[in-house]
Design an enzyme around this catalytic site. Structure first.
Site, mmCIF file in Angstrom:
data_model
loop_
_atom_site.group_PDB
_atom_site.id
_atom_site.type_symbol
_atom_site.label_atom_id
_atom_site.label_comp_id
_atom_site.label_asym_id
_atom_site.label_seq_id
_atom_site.Cartn_x
_atom_site.Cartn_y
_atom_site.Cartn_z
ATOM 1 N N ALA A 285 0.856 -1.190 0.000
ATOM 2 C CA ALA A 285 0.000 0.000 0.000
ATOM 3 C C ALA A 285 0.891 1.239 0.000
ATOM 4 O O ALA A 285 2.049 1.184 0.428
ATOM 5 C CB ALA A 285 -0.878 -0.004 1.252
ATOM 6 N N GLY B 287 0.772 -5.023 0.966
ATOM 7 C CA GLY B 287 -0.405 -5.054 0.092
ATOM 8 C C GLY B 287 -0.083 -5.629 -1.273
ATOM 9 O O GLY B 287 -0.949 -6.155 -1.971
ATOM 10 N N GLU C 299 -0.486 -9.246 -0.807
ATOM 11 C CA GLU C 299 -1.926 -9.512 -0.630
ATOM 12 C C GLU C 299 -2.645 -9.482 -1.976
ATOM 13 O O GLU C 299 -3.523 -10.297 -2.240
ATOM 14 C CB GLU C 299 -2.515 -8.475 0.330
ATOM 15 C CG GLU C 299 -1.968 -8.641 1.747
ATOM 16 C CD GLU C 299 -2.475 -7.570 2.684
ATOM 17 O OE1 GLU C 299 -2.098 -6.396 2.494
ATOM 18 O OE2 GLU C 299 -3.234 -7.897 3.595
ATOM 19 N N GLU D 208 4.057 -5.279 7.510
ATOM 20 C CA GLU D 208 3.163 -4.333 8.200
ATOM 21 C C GLU D 208 3.463 -4.217 9.699
ATOM 22 O O GLU D 208 3.330 -3.163 10.291
ATOM 23 C CB GLU D 208 1.713 -4.731 7.999
ATOM 24 C CG GLU D 208 1.169 -4.479 6.595
ATOM 25 C CD GLU D 208 1.485 -5.599 5.616
ATOM 26 O OE1 GLU D 208 2.394 -6.423 5.894
ATOM 27 O OE2 GLU D 208 0.862 -5.642 4.550
HETATM 28 N N1 T1G Z 1 4.576 3.441 0.317
HETATM 29 C C1 T1G Z 1 5.044 4.655 -0.036
HETATM 30 N N2 T1G Z 1 6.344 4.936 -0.227
HETATM 31 C C2 T1G Z 1 7.216 3.933 -0.039
HETATM 32 C C3 T1G Z 1 6.814 2.629 0.335
HETATM 33 C C4 T1G Z 1 5.423 2.405 0.512
HETATM 34 N N3 T1G Z 1 4.938 1.210 0.822
HETATM 35 N N4 T1G Z 1 7.932 1.858 0.436
HETATM 36 C C5 T1G Z 1 8.966 2.655 0.144
HETATM 37 N N5 T1G Z 1 8.551 3.881 -0.145
HETATM 38 C C6 T1G Z 1 9.383 5.023 -0.557
HETATM 39 C C7 T1G Z 1 10.361 5.436 0.525
HETATM 40 O O1 T1G Z 1 9.737 6.326 1.423
HETATM 41 C C8 T1G Z 1 11.437 6.112 -0.306
HETATM 42 O O2 T1G Z 1 10.910 7.371 -0.659
HETATM 43 C C9 T1G Z 1 11.467 5.279 -1.582
HETATM 44 O O3 T1G Z 1 10.198 4.588 -1.639
HETATM 45 C C10 T1G Z 1 12.570 4.248 -1.575
HETATM 46 O O4 T1G Z 1 12.413 3.511 -0.361
HETATM 47 C C11 T1G Z 1 -2.915 -2.902 3.432
HETATM 48 C C12 T1G Z 1 -1.267 -1.591 5.057
HETATM 49 C C13 T1G Z 1 10.520 -1.734 -0.505
HETATM 50 C C14 T1G Z 1 12.364 -2.774 0.854
HETATM 51 O O5 T1G Z 1 6.168 -1.684 4.726
HETATM 52 O O6 T1G Z 1 10.547 -1.807 3.136
HETATM 53 O O7 T1G Z 1 0.823 -2.624 2.466
HETATM 54 O O8 T1G Z 1 12.857 8.715 0.218
HETATM 55 O O9 T1G Z 1 14.682 4.068 0.539
HETATM 56 O O10 T1G Z 1 16.081 0.768 0.487
HETATM 57 O O11 T1G Z 1 -1.657 -4.683 4.237
HETATM 58 O O12 T1G Z 1 11.175 0.740 0.856
HETATM 59 O O13 T1G Z 1 12.608 8.269 -2.236
HETATM 60 O O14 T1G Z 1 10.995 9.800 -1.072
HETATM 61 O O15 T1G Z 1 13.291 2.187 1.532
HETATM 62 O O16 T1G Z 1 15.362 0.089 -1.882
HETATM 63 C C15 T1G Z 1 3.775 -2.391 3.620
HETATM 64 C C16 T1G Z 1 8.089 -0.507 3.047
HETATM 65 C C17 T1G Z 1 3.039 -1.103 3.433
HETATM 66 C C18 T1G Z 1 7.385 -1.820 2.699
HETATM 67 C C19 T1G Z 1 12.800 -0.827 -0.658
HETATM 68 N N6 T1G Z 1 5.026 -2.316 2.924
HETATM 69 N N7 T1G Z 1 9.200 -0.280 2.156
HETATM 70 O O17 T1G Z 1 13.921 -0.416 0.104
HETATM 71 O O18 T1G Z 1 14.279 1.950 -0.768
HETATM 72 S S1 T1G Z 1 1.569 -1.069 4.372
HETATM 73 C C20 T1G Z 1 6.149 -1.918 3.546
HETATM 74 C C21 T1G Z 1 10.379 -0.932 2.319
HETATM 75 C C22 T1G Z 1 0.577 -2.208 3.562
HETATM 76 C C23 T1G Z 1 -1.527 -3.472 3.530
HETATM 77 C C24 T1G Z 1 -0.587 -2.666 4.328
HETATM 78 C C25 T1G Z 1 11.494 -0.504 1.417
HETATM 79 C C26 T1G Z 1 11.772 -1.485 0.279
HETATM 80 P P1 T1G Z 1 11.901 8.617 -0.957
HETATM 81 P P2 T1G Z 1 13.712 2.940 0.355
HETATM 82 P P3 T1G Z 1 15.010 0.568 -0.523
#
Ligand code: T1G
Length: 712
Positions: free
Chosen positions: A62, A103, A106, A126
């Protein structure tokens, strides 16, 4: 580029989706996917659908940036998206490469089949955001891989190699090479025949079979209560999985939705999401664009082989960068080399390194007594005694010896970097790299930007920090930069509270109950009471009007330096790191109070915590308005990564937002009524008073940063 494009491979529609950087499933992507699916269903020539993420990954889940905004729930939301693909009468195959998380996974589990690259990583992170998978993950994953496996994925929150799930219904096929090509072939050869035979596999139709459900959940609940006492998400995940195993799919989904909504509103999730973005925001420096050229760092020199110097050397060696380690005396150099060698031998003993790897790393170290040997290094980090005269000698020599273009960094923790830069003829190449002890462990690096530091050197150092697996936080020049300047006020309050009636263990226990890894006195015993005493002495000379308690003086006189001396604020026993309350210290405090004519009073935990934390907030606000720190969230990262502030509270500035600046200022007025110590300190910083008055927040202040930078 539109969020979703559709192409045809024979009778298979290939939907490619996502926007940089991580194909997060924001509204535009969700709407595009539903639209593209509908078009494929309306097209009689299309018999099957493949859906694939762009840019070499599937999706990071998400769009967290949408959280707390109407877009997050705007239809089609994630549930609508997943229901649409799951209900498709034509088979849908998810082609997964790279990260497929949250997501994103999912969504993939709502497809009928998943063709997964052997290099892909699957995960539900999450829980690290204080949430649970809120788009069916808690219901579909246990059905696809069983309860135990699903709990490991959801409670661990780590991206896991897809091959771990080969053979389960989660991975219909594990492939090497082009995953789209493999998915199209799978769609034609397997998905279509299955659909035509009336077998359209849906995760929701699988029954969870877990004979030992109660035992498993009971064990996991106990573990979660102990290991994650302050975090509600793990227990809610267990509740959702219990529903998956005992109730119909739709009922379980309703339970998941309810639990997700609760967690989304929890302060813990707000803090963890804040920390997630705060860490990434530190890399953005308004007047130093990402396009700023950087200098390549292929070799490094470290001056000083003491605890810090050898820790810094290990940090570079762990990043594969050769290090010249310099000392002025052979004996000190040998001791430093031994520290480095012991570290790598320890890594082998702990199984973190193979012997060959340790040897290779150790081979990166070149000890030397001669500055001339450092001349060709790309960066040099000085880690000598914290005294300006000593720094002057070192930087004068470095200026003479180092090749043009070398970055000259000081590890100073408090001294004026501009004065250090002035010891050289190349101040633009001088910068602060303030590591935190133990340097090879702590992820925080304060990158101190001097007035003369060039943008290229700053950008190069921030990039170097990432290579060293550190989070570089930019600080301006002031006494103590960000962290140590704030900890000074925190420590002052701690000492005043001893004078007034508290014991070291009472202050520490209150702080640790709030969530600090260590209270101020245990932390001082660890860091060394001699270091804090030395800084206090220097400060007392430079800022004579700064009121200090002198209660600690006998401690210094008795050389009770802390753990390293076997005695400090606490007593220690050989081979035992337990901090035992000390009769010596109790008497020392009692005598001090008597000498000041102080009648001890009772202080409750609330006063202790408010004085410690609001001291950080007030000083942090001053640091912000002076431009020493770029953002309040940078200050939070310094405290979360360098000083053991509880991450589930998001950092001191985020905590002040949660309490509300108005309430913080009101409480500071109470604290200012206490005549002892330094009542004037509780005068709210102008920025804090402004936020309180206007109903503002530090988060809103940060959001205005870009505008302020443009105006500047
Ligand atoms: N949403 C929005 N922005 C995101 C994002 C996300 N899910 N993940 C990363 N970014 C942005 C981050 O802020 C940065 O932005 C850029 O992407 C690069 O990220 C309903 C509720 C995927 C392993 O928790 O673990 O789904 O600084 O520096 O080192 O069940 O990003 O460039 O402006 O971390 O290569 C669940 C979170 C969401 C994954 C990549 N997903 N992300 O690592 O790059 S909640 C997560 C990460 C959800 C549903 C639920 C890592 C990465 P900027 P980065 P990276």
């Amino acid at each position: 580029m539109t969020p979703v494009t559709s192409t045809r491979e024979g009778a298979v529609a290939v939907l490619a989706f996502g926007e940089p950087p991580v194909n997060s499933l924001g509204f535009a992507t969700r709407a595009g996917l539903v639209q593209a699916l509908q078009a494929a269903l309306d097209d009689p020539a299309v018999e099957a659908v493949v859906v694939v993420g762009r840019h070499g990954l599937f999706s990071a889940g998400a769009d967290i940036k949408e959280f707390g905004t109407p877009l997050m729930v705007k239809a089609p939301n994630l549930h609508d998206l997943n229901a649409a693909f799951e209900a498709s009468p034509k088979p849908v195959v998810a082609a997964i490469d790279g990260n497929c998380l949250g997501g994103g996974l999912e969504f993939a589990m709502s497809c009928h089949f998943r063709v997964v690259s052997e290099n892909a990583k699957l995960g539900l992170p999450e829980v690290k955001l204080g949430l649970l998978p809120g788009a069916g993950g808690t219901q579909r994953l246990p059905r696809l891989i069983g309860v135990e496996g699903a709990l490991n994925v959801m409670l661990g929150g780590e991206p896991l190699p897809a091959r771990l799930f080969a053979g389960s219904p989660l991975v219909s096929a594990l492939v090497a090479g082009d995953v789209v090509k493999a998915a199209v072939e799978f769609a034609t050869a397997q998905a279509l025949p299955a659909a035509q035979a009336g077998r359209m596999p849906k995760a929701r139709d699988i029954r969870v079979r877990e004979p030992n459900l109660e035992g498993l959940l009971g064990f996991a609940r106990n573990a979660a209560k102990t290991a994650f006492a302050a975090y509600p998400a793990p227990l809610r995940i267990l509740d959702a999985v219990q529903a998956a195993a005992t109730r119909r799919f739709e009922e379980g989904l309703a339970v998941e939705k309810q639990l997700f909504a609760e967690l989304l509103l929890s302060p813990v999730s707000s803090a963890l999401r804040h920390a997630f973005f705060a860490e990434r925001a530190t890399q953005k420096i308004p007047d130093v664009p990402e396009s700023t050229p950087t200098r390549e760092i292929r070799s490094c020199a470290v001056i000083g082989a003491g605890t810090m110097g050898s820790g810094i050397a290990i940090t570079f060696m762990n990043a594969g960068i050769p290090v010249h380690l310099l000392e002025v005396k052979q004996e000190a150099l040998d001791a430093g080399v031994a520290r480095v060698r012991d570290y790598f031998e320890g890594q082998v003993k702990k199984g973190r390194l193979k012997p060959g790897q340790a040897l290779e790393k150790a081979g990166l170290l070149t000890p030397t007594l001669k500055y001339e040997d450092l001349a060709q290094c790309d960066v040099v980090v000085e880690a000598v005694f914290e005294e300006l005269g000593v720094k002057e000698k070192v930087f004068g020599t470095l200026d003479r010896v180092m090749k043009p273009g070398a970055i000259l960094a000081s590890n100073t923790s408090t001294l004026d970097l501009d004065r250090i830069a002035a010891f050289t003829k190349r101040p633009a190449d001088v910068i602060g790299m303030h590591f935190f002890s133990p340097a090879n462990v702590m992820r925080l690096l304060e990158v101190v930007r001097g007035k003369a530091t060039s943008k290229e050197v700053l950008a190069s150092t921030i990039a170097l920090a990432r290579k060293l697996r550190k989070t570089g936080v930019v600080s301006g020049v002031c006494d103590g930069f960000i962290g140590n300047r704030m900890i000074e006020q925190y420590s002052r309050q701690a000492l005043f509270m001893l004078d007034e009636g508290a014991s070291p263990e009472q202050v520490d226990q209150a702080a640790e109950k709030f969530g600090f890894m260590m209270g101020p006195f245990r932390m001082s015993d660890l860091a060394g009471n001699d270091i804090s005493a030395h800084i206090r002495e220097r400060r007392a000379k430079e800022q004579p009007d700064l009121v200090y308690s002198k209660v600690a003086d006998p401690l210094v006189a008795a050389k009770r330096w802390g753990q390293k001396a076997g005695a400090g604020w606490y007593d220690y026993r050989p081979g035992d790191r337990t901090a035992y309350p000390s009769p010596f210290v109790a008497k020392m405090i009692e005598d001090y109070r008597a000498s000041k004519g102080l009648k001890p009073r009772r202080l409750d935990d609330r006063e202790i915590v408010d004085r410690l934390v609001y001291a950080l907030v007030n000083e942090g606000a001053k640091i912000l308005e002076e431009g020493i720190a770029l953002r309040a969230s940078d200050v939070d990262i310094v405290y979360l990564m360098g000083y053991g502030f509880p991450v589930y509270r998001g950092g001191p500035m985020h905590y002040a937002d949660e309490v509300g600046p108005y309430q913080v200022v009101l409480r500071m007025r109470d604290l200012a009524r206490n005549p002892y110590g330094d009542p004037g300190f509780w005068q709210p910083a102008p920025l804090l008073a402004k936020l309180a008055q206007e109903g503002g927040s530090f988060a809103a202040y940060d959001a205005g940063l870009a505008k302020r930078a443009q105006a500047a």
